[in-house]
Design a protein around this motif. Structure first.
Motif, PDB file in Angstrom:
ATOM      1  N   TYR A  11       0.863  -1.183   0.000  1.00 52.42           N
ATOM      2  CA  TYR A  11       0.000   0.000   0.000  1.00 52.42           C
ATOM      3  C   TYR A  11       0.898   1.231   0.000  1.00 52.42           C
ATOM      4  CZ  TYR A  11      -3.992   3.040   0.868  1.00 52.42           C
ATOM      5  OH  TYR A  11      -4.964   4.012   0.742  1.00 52.42           O
ATOM      6  N   PRO A 132      -5.482  -0.088   4.249  1.00 51.24           N
ATOM      7  CA  PRO A 132      -5.960   1.194   3.692  1.00 51.24           C
ATOM      8  C   PRO A 132      -6.658   2.063   4.740  1.00 51.24           C
ATOM      9  CG  PRO A 132      -6.460  -0.599   2.185  1.00 51.24           C
ATOM     10  CD  PRO A 132      -5.963  -1.243   3.469  1.00 51.24           C
ATOM     11  N   SER A 136      -4.869   5.482   5.617  1.00 50.68           N
ATOM     12  CA  SER A 136      -5.678   6.670   5.299  1.00 50.68           C
ATOM     13  C   SER A 136      -5.809   7.543   6.546  1.00 50.68           C
ATOM     14  CB  SER A 136      -7.087   6.268   4.829  1.00 50.68           C
ATOM     15  OG  SER A 136      -7.069   5.672   3.564  1.00 50.68           O
ATOM     16  N   LYS A 139      -2.531   9.395   7.192  1.00 48.24           N
ATOM     17  CA  LYS A 139      -2.385  10.556   6.292  1.00 48.24           C
ATOM     18  C   LYS A 139      -3.250  11.726   6.769  1.00 48.24           C
ATOM     19  CE  LYS A 139      -3.359  11.797   1.404  1.00 48.24           C
ATOM     20  NZ  LYS A 139      -2.284  12.730   1.062  1.00 48.24           N
ATOM     21  N   THR A 144      -3.949  16.987   8.554  1.00 46.73           N
ATOM     22  CA  THR A 144      -4.971  17.907   9.069  1.00 46.73           C
ATOM     23  C   THR A 144      -4.889  18.072  10.583  1.00 46.73           C
ATOM     24  OG1 THR A 144      -6.682  16.233   9.498  1.00 46.73           O
ATOM     25  CG2 THR A 144      -6.535  17.071   7.250  1.00 46.73           C
ATOM     26  N   ILE A 150     -11.761   6.132  11.931  1.00 48.73           N
ATOM     27  CA  ILE A 150     -12.109   5.108  10.955  1.00 48.73           C
ATOM     28  C   ILE A 150     -12.195   3.784  11.703  1.00 48.73           C
ATOM     29  CG2 ILE A 150     -11.451   4.000   8.789  1.00 48.73           C
ATOM     30  CD1 ILE A 150      -9.762   6.486   8.128  1.00 48.73           C
TER      31      ILE A 150
ATOM     32  N   VAL B   7      -7.668   1.256  -2.245  1.00 49.28           N
ATOM     33  CA  VAL B   7      -8.750   1.704  -1.363  1.00 49.28           C
ATOM     34  C   VAL B   7      -8.248   2.892  -0.556  1.00 49.28           C
ATOM     35  CG1 VAL B   7     -10.272   1.059   0.558  1.00 49.28           C
ATOM     36  CG2 VAL B   7      -9.642  -0.651  -1.167  1.00 49.28           C
ATOM     37  N   THR B   8      -9.063   3.933  -0.460  1.00 51.32           N
ATOM     38  CA  THR B   8      -8.714   5.049   0.417  1.00 51.32           C
ATOM     39  C   THR B   8      -9.982   5.558   1.101  1.00 51.32           C
ATOM     40  OG1 THR B   8      -7.654   7.229   0.552  1.00 51.32           O
ATOM     41  CG2 THR B   8      -8.829   6.747  -1.462  1.00 51.32           C
ATOM     42  N   TYR B   9      -9.798   6.051   2.313  1.00 47.30           N
ATOM     43  CA  TYR B   9     -10.902   6.614   3.102  1.00 47.30           C
ATOM     44  C   TYR B   9     -10.734   8.129   3.110  1.00 47.30           C
ATOM     45  CZ  TYR B   9     -11.762   1.863   4.697  1.00 47.30           C
ATOM     46  OH  TYR B   9     -12.041   0.530   4.738  1.00 47.30           O
ATOM     47  N   TYR B  11     -12.451  11.975   4.193  1.00 45.72           N
ATOM     48  CA  TYR B  11     -13.456  12.754   4.915  1.00 45.72           C
ATOM     49  C   TYR B  11     -14.128  13.703   3.928  1.00 45.72           C
ATOM     50  CZ  TYR B  11     -12.147  10.657   9.224  1.00 45.72           C
ATOM     51  OH  TYR B  11     -11.950   9.722  10.199  1.00 45.72           O
ATOM     52  N   TYR B  94     -18.935   5.264   4.469  1.00 44.45           N
ATOM     53  CA  TYR B  94     -18.457   4.272   5.441  1.00 44.45           C
ATOM     54  C   TYR B  94     -19.049   4.547   6.815  1.00 44.45           C
ATOM     55  CZ  TYR B  94     -15.149   1.183   7.806  1.00 44.45           C
ATOM     56  OH  TYR B  94     -14.574   0.189   8.548  1.00 44.45           O
ATOM     57  N   ASN B  95     -18.882   5.775   7.270  1.00 35.71           N
ATOM     58  CA  ASN B  95     -19.732   6.285   8.343  1.00 35.71           C
ATOM     59  C   ASN B  95     -19.935   7.761   8.103  1.00 35.71           C
ATOM     60  OD1 ASN B  95     -17.247   7.234   9.544  1.00 35.71           O
ATOM     61  ND2 ASN B  95     -17.026   5.231  10.496  1.00 35.71           N
ATOM     62  N   LEU B  98     -17.583  10.166   6.152  1.00 37.57           N
ATOM     63  CA  LEU B  98     -16.387   9.444   5.712  1.00 37.57           C
ATOM     64  C   LEU B  98     -16.748   8.501   4.562  1.00 37.57           C
ATOM     65  CD1 LEU B  98     -13.364   8.705   6.243  1.00 37.57           C
ATOM     66  CD2 LEU B  98     -14.196   6.928   7.787  1.00 37.57           C
ATOM     67  N   LYS B 130      -7.529  12.871  -1.913  1.00 41.35           N
ATOM     68  CA  LYS B 130      -7.845  12.904  -0.478  1.00 41.35           C
ATOM     69  C   LYS B 130      -7.367  14.211   0.153  1.00 41.35           C
ATOM     70  CE  LYS B 130      -6.548  10.255   3.698  1.00 41.35           C
ATOM     71  NZ  LYS B 130      -7.744  10.291   4.537  1.00 41.35           N
ATOM     72  N   GLU B 134      -9.796  16.984   1.876  1.00 42.99           N
ATOM     73  CA  GLU B 134      -9.712  17.112   3.333  1.00 42.99           C
ATOM     74  C   GLU B 134      -9.100  18.425   3.789  1.00 42.99           C
ATOM     75  OE1 GLU B 134      -7.966  13.663   5.174  1.00 42.99           O
ATOM     76  OE2 GLU B 134      -9.615  12.386   4.522  1.00 42.99           O
TER      77      GLU B 134
END
Lengths: 168, 149
Positions: A11, A132, A136, A139, A144, A150, B7-9, B11, B94-95, B98, B130, B134
């Motif tokens: 990743y 991930p 994520s 990061k 921020t 998560i 895959v990335t999450y 906000y 996702y939630n 997010l 991202k 964000e």
């Protein structure tokens, strides 16, 4: 008959931070608690030293030996699951974090999960869903300052089946 | 390699992620390229260079379009020298607040050079996407050599 694999998972993410800050986030528990599903990292940061990830309640989750420790560029260690039902018999994996410069004020973080001893291929989905989310969150935290929330993704059904089959 | 998955999450809302992929004015902020189409099933789409030339780098057909959750398209070299591959964007909430974005680039069996190129490219594009959503900033990471490529 289970299909065995030695396939790796990689990743890569680019983060607006310094190598030193990324290294600190990977190796210090005040950071790991914030993005690694609440887990606490501990290490004796030298080659041959031990490394641990503890669950938020303090119980041991992952344990291993540090194979390479070159701050702020490379951390490589064995990865043995201590506490997840159905997974504690698994052979050690090897996890590495590599930090490289990727432009002004940006680093490239590469996580590599290797399986030198073959494992059931249904297990690869664990890392492929978990990393991930973890990285994520890392990061977001470094860029921020906000604490990412998560939740750990549910492992793929085939991995849950494996864990059920192998639980005592 | 037959399939590449990233895959990335993020906000953000699914709509913001959708717009960032499908609207040129967004894409140009974080991608070297931008995507042009009317985003209807069966329509042509173009992946154009973000410099003033607007050269078509990749094109293809929109196979599925379900805003703001799913977009599937063929990914074709304009010279048609190789069989097309396929890109799928899955955008899932996702939630609250997010998004889990999954990019699957598959059907790459016929084009190993493309497989190498996209596996270096998607982490850059999606890391920058991202960051943009964000914190409103992107990074100049395009000149970094791909180890994979």
């Amino acid at each position: 008959m289970a299909k065995l694999t030695t396939e790796s998972t990689v990743y890569v993410t680019y983060i607006a931070t310094t190598p030193e800050k990324c290294w600190a986030a990977l190796t210090q528990s005040e950071f790991s608690r914030q993005y690694f599903f609440g887990q606490i990292i501990e290490g004796d940061w030298r080659q041959g030293g031990r490394i641990r990830y503890r669950m938020p309640d303090g119980s041991e989750h992952i344990e291993g030996e540090i194979l390479a420790c070159e701050p702020p560029r490379l951390l490589r260690f064995t990865w043995r699951i201590v506490s997840m039902a159905g997974l504690t018999h698994l052979p050690e994996a090897i996890v590495s974090y590599r930090i490289e410069d990727a432009g002004e004020g940006v680093i490239r973080l590469t996580m590599l999960e290797e399986h030198p001893t073959p494992i059931d291929e249904r297990l690869l989905g664990g890392g492929r869903s978990g990393w991930p989310a973890i990285l994520s969150g890392l990061k977001s935290l470094l860029e921020t300052g906000a604490v990412p929330k998560i939740a750990p993704p549910t492992p793929p059904q085939e991995m849950l089946d494996y864990m059920k089959e192998h639980s005592a | 390699m037959s399939a590449y998955v990233y895959v990335t999450y993020i906000y953000a809302t699914p709509q913001k992620v959708w717009d960032a992929i499908t609207k040129p004015e967004f894409a140009r902020q974080y991608w070297l390229h931008y995507n042009v189409s009317d985003w209807k099933k069966g329509s042509r789409w173009e992946h154009r260079n973000g410099d003033d030339s607007g050269t078509v780098m990749i094109d293809g057909t929109v196979l599925e379009c379900d805003p703001p959750h799913k977009l599937v398209m063929t990914w074709t070299r304009p010279d048609r020298s190789k069989e097309p591959s396929r890109v799928t964007f899955d955008i899932a909430e996702y939630n609250a607040g997010l998004v889990c974005l999954t990019v699957t680039h598959d059907q790459l069996e016929h084009d190993p050079a493309m497989a190498a190129s996209i596996s270096g490219g998607w982490p850059k594009v999606l890391s920058n996407l991202k960051s943009l959503l964000e914190n409103g900033k992107t990074e100049n990471i395009w000149l970094t050599k791909n180890k994979e490529g």
